[in-house]
Write an enzyme that holds these catalytic residues in place. Structure first.
Site, PDB file in Angstrom:
ATOM      1  N   GLU A 121      55.801  19.919 -36.952  1.00 24.42           N
ATOM      2  CA  GLU A 121      56.631  20.656 -37.921  1.00 24.42           C
ATOM      3  C   GLU A 121      56.351  22.164 -37.866  1.00 24.42           C
ATOM      4  O   GLU A 121      56.193  22.831 -38.892  1.00 24.42           O
ATOM      5  CB  GLU A 121      56.402  20.126 -39.339  1.00 24.42           C
ATOM      6  CG  GLU A 121      57.011  18.758 -39.580  1.00 24.42           C
ATOM      7  CD  GLU A 121      57.041  18.376 -41.046  1.00 24.42           C
ATOM      8  OE1 GLU A 121      58.017  17.736 -41.474  1.00 24.42           O
ATOM      9  OE2 GLU A 121      56.085  18.705 -41.775  1.00 24.42           O
ATOM     10  N   GLU A 175      59.899  11.217 -38.793  1.00 26.46           N
ATOM     11  CA  GLU A 175      59.273  10.904 -40.081  1.00 26.46           C
ATOM     12  C   GLU A 175      60.370  10.508 -41.055  1.00 26.46           C
ATOM     13  O   GLU A 175      61.019  11.361 -41.659  1.00 26.46           O
ATOM     14  CB  GLU A 175      58.463  12.079 -40.616  1.00 26.46           C
ATOM     15  CG  GLU A 175      57.217  12.390 -39.807  1.00 26.46           C
ATOM     16  CD  GLU A 175      56.341  13.462 -40.440  1.00 26.46           C
ATOM     17  OE1 GLU A 175      56.540  13.768 -41.650  1.00 26.46           O
ATOM     18  OE2 GLU A 175      55.485  14.018 -39.735  1.00 26.46           O
TER      19      GLU A 175
END
Length: 584
Positions: A159, A233
């Site tokens: 991320e 995710e």
């Protein structure tokens, strides 16, 4: 050898056949190693063909140049067990992993360098990353799918688009993976709004989200015109923080979201399939203008609960997966047997302040040293100095990271909490030369955002009535071993942080939950295994005890109570978890 997993314009291909990744996150470092095989088997039974795991740098290299990959950190063994279940693996080595894990998995000793810039091209940081990857990756090469192992893809950073815009850094890490022999497909993951900032040329972009799959997959396709659509995710639950509520997500709603995602042809990784536990001092924290530490449990309202038992989500997801992929024709495993012991007295005690010398050596300095300057990662630091005044005292600490208990002549006079933005406490000094003790707890380094440069202890100057206080003793208390403590029987009330000890007798070990209701705040150990933190603030009021931690017969149990133990010092073991109230 070419990779068995190929990336084409329309999707994945495995061994020459179209393939959809149906995966779930399972962190080996949050699960007792003797329970890995059980959890992996249940992943297969839910219909997963893949599992996903981060790699915590801070555990694998606890000191510069000191590497570990044994016991609970035996990642090669975990990968072998996954392969035995016929599961592929998505490997996410970081170096930063977020994961609500202490310091985002970055080792605390990096912060001993005053000006270091983490997750950048800073040479101080890159040199450390290269040394770590030089240890880690060669040991994992035999487990890559190109060598016949289960690892079909490896993630670049984590991320990163939510942290910075630095294409040179991402390109550097990508090249570093290649130089160390990683020859399976690479991927990045970001939230949809951050895809452009976190992408690398020639590397597959994937998205992270928990709802609105059609909208979020469209954003991924707009960013990446061809290639597989994947949610790396899929947030099917969430983590808890101290003082909050236990977060849950409706099973039917999340299953419907999964159905919509799979109907769109996307691949998916559940975050989490099985959350596990932040044993010891390993929980992370968030700091979006207010510091918020994460609790010990990482149950995450996942398909397997903290003890590894299937939940309602397990069955709901299994039914959805069966519409799109083969699911083993085997029954859902029943919950494992649980142990219940209604009363375990803790009659023996030892004062932390009274036995400080048995717990750590003191280092002197003019001003307080941070935990990182002391070469310490987890636990507490005890700071001591002499008060130069009698009467009214205003003690001001520039930075408290994260929670300080203040004592004068070993008597408690106040608490300073970073979470409450507290920096000052007033009290009376009985005389010139009274002893000042400040016990500071590292409640978890920040794991997300720019605040990851999170040094611990007393950070900056301390003033008494406006004047800088100098002449400090700094004592590291990592509490890795309590062997040197002289416990003694006592029924008298205790003042200040105190260890309380008792014997738990078990005929046959089984999973159980240590209830801490009636206690205030502290840490618990069984047979030297650190179960983690408890706090009456909640939401959780039990600590998970894995069956392998126990042994037949007598078991040693210790609580470090930082404040006030109940009059009758005892705990009990429950057969169910108490993770606190929810919003449902």
């Amino acid at each position: 050898m070419s990779s068995p997993l190929r990336i084409h314009s329309e999707g994945f291909e495995l061994n020459g056949e179209p393939h959809r990744i149906i995966s779930g996150s399972l962190h080996y470092f949050r699960v007792h190693p003797r329970q890995w095989a059980d959890r992996l088997n249940k992943a297969r039974l839910m219909g997963l063909n893949t599992v996903d795991t981060y790699v915590p740098w801070n555990l694998h290299e606890p000191r510069p140049g000191e590497f570990r990959m044994d016991a609970e950190l035996d990642l090669p063994r975990f990968l072998d067990l996954a392969a035995e279940q016929g599961l592929h693996v998505l490997l996410r080595p970081g170096p930063s992993i977020c994961a609500e894990w202490e310091g985002s998995g970055l080792p605390s000793w990096l912060l001993a360098e005053p000006g270091i810039n983490l997750r950048t091209q800073d040479p101080l940081y890159l040199d450390a990353v290269e040394a770590y990857f030089g240890f880690l990756l060669p040991r994992l090469l035999p487990h890559l799918a190109t060598r016949g192992g289960p690892v079909i893809a490896v993630q670049v950073e984590n991320e990163y688009g939510a942290y910075a815009r630095d294409g040179a850094h991402l390109a550097h890490l990508t090249a570093l993976l290649g130089r160390h022999g990683v020859d399976v497909p690479l991927f990045t993951c970001d939230q949809p709004a951050d895809l452009e900032r976190g992408s690398v040329n020639g590397v597959l972009s994937t998205a992270n989200f928990g709802s609105r799959p059609t909208e979020n997959l469209a954003a991924l396709r707009a960013h990446q015109a061809a290639g597989p659509l994947m949610c790396t995710e899929f947030w099917i639950g969430w983590f808890d923080r101290w003082g909050g509520r236990h977060v849950v997500r409706n099973s039917a709603e999340v299953a419907a979201t999964l159905d919509e995602m799979l109907a769109a042809g996307a691949s998916v990784n559940f975050y989490m399939f099985h959350g596990g536990t932040n044993f010891g001092f390993t929980n992370g924290a968030n700091d979006k203008h207010t510091y918020r530490p994460t609790v010990t449990s990482y149950d995450y309202d996942a398909p397997l609960d903290e003890a590894g038992d299937p939940t309602e989500k397990f069955t709901a997801f299994r039914q959805v997966i069966a519409k799109y992929a083969p699911v083993p024709d085997e029954p859902v495993p029943a919950p494992a047997r649980k142990l219940s012991v209604p009363d375990v007295p803790l009659p023996r005690s030892a004062s932390l302040l009274g036995h400080r010398d048995a717990l750590g050596e003191a280092v002197t300095s003019a001003e307080p040293l941070t935990m990182e300057q002391l070469g310490q990662d987890f636990g507490f630091v005890l700071y001591e100095a002499t008060l130069p005044v009698a009467g009214a005292v205003l003690l001001e600490a520039e930075g408290v990271h994260d929670r300080a208990q203040v004592f004068v002549d070993e008597q408690p006079v106040g608490v300073l909490e970073r979470e409450s933005h507290e920096h000052a406490v007033a009290f009376a000094s009985p005389r010139v030369g009274a002893s000042l003790s400040v016990l500071v707890e590292n409640q978890g380094r920040v794991n997300y955002g720019p605040a990851i440069h999170d040094r611990k202890g007393l950070v900056g100057t301390v003033r008494v009535n406006g004047e800088v206080l100098t002449g400090w003793s700094n004592r590291s208390l990592p509490l890795r071993s309590l062997d040197g403590l002289p416990f003694a029987d006592t029924s008298a009330p205790t003042v200040g942080p105190t260890f309380h000890r008792g014997v738990l007798t078990v005929e046959e070990p089984a999973d159980t939950f240590l209830s801490t209701r009636g206690w205030t705040k502290g840490i618990a150990w069984i047979n030297g295994f650190n179960l983690g933190r408890y706090w009456s603030r909640g939401p959780q009021h039990t600590l998970y005890v894995p069956a392998p931690v126990l042994r037949p017969g007598e078991n040693d149990i210790v609580l470090l109570e930082l404040h006030a133990a109940p009059h009758r010092r005892a705990v009990h073991l429950r057969d169910t978890a108490d993770l606190g109230p929810t919003d449902d």
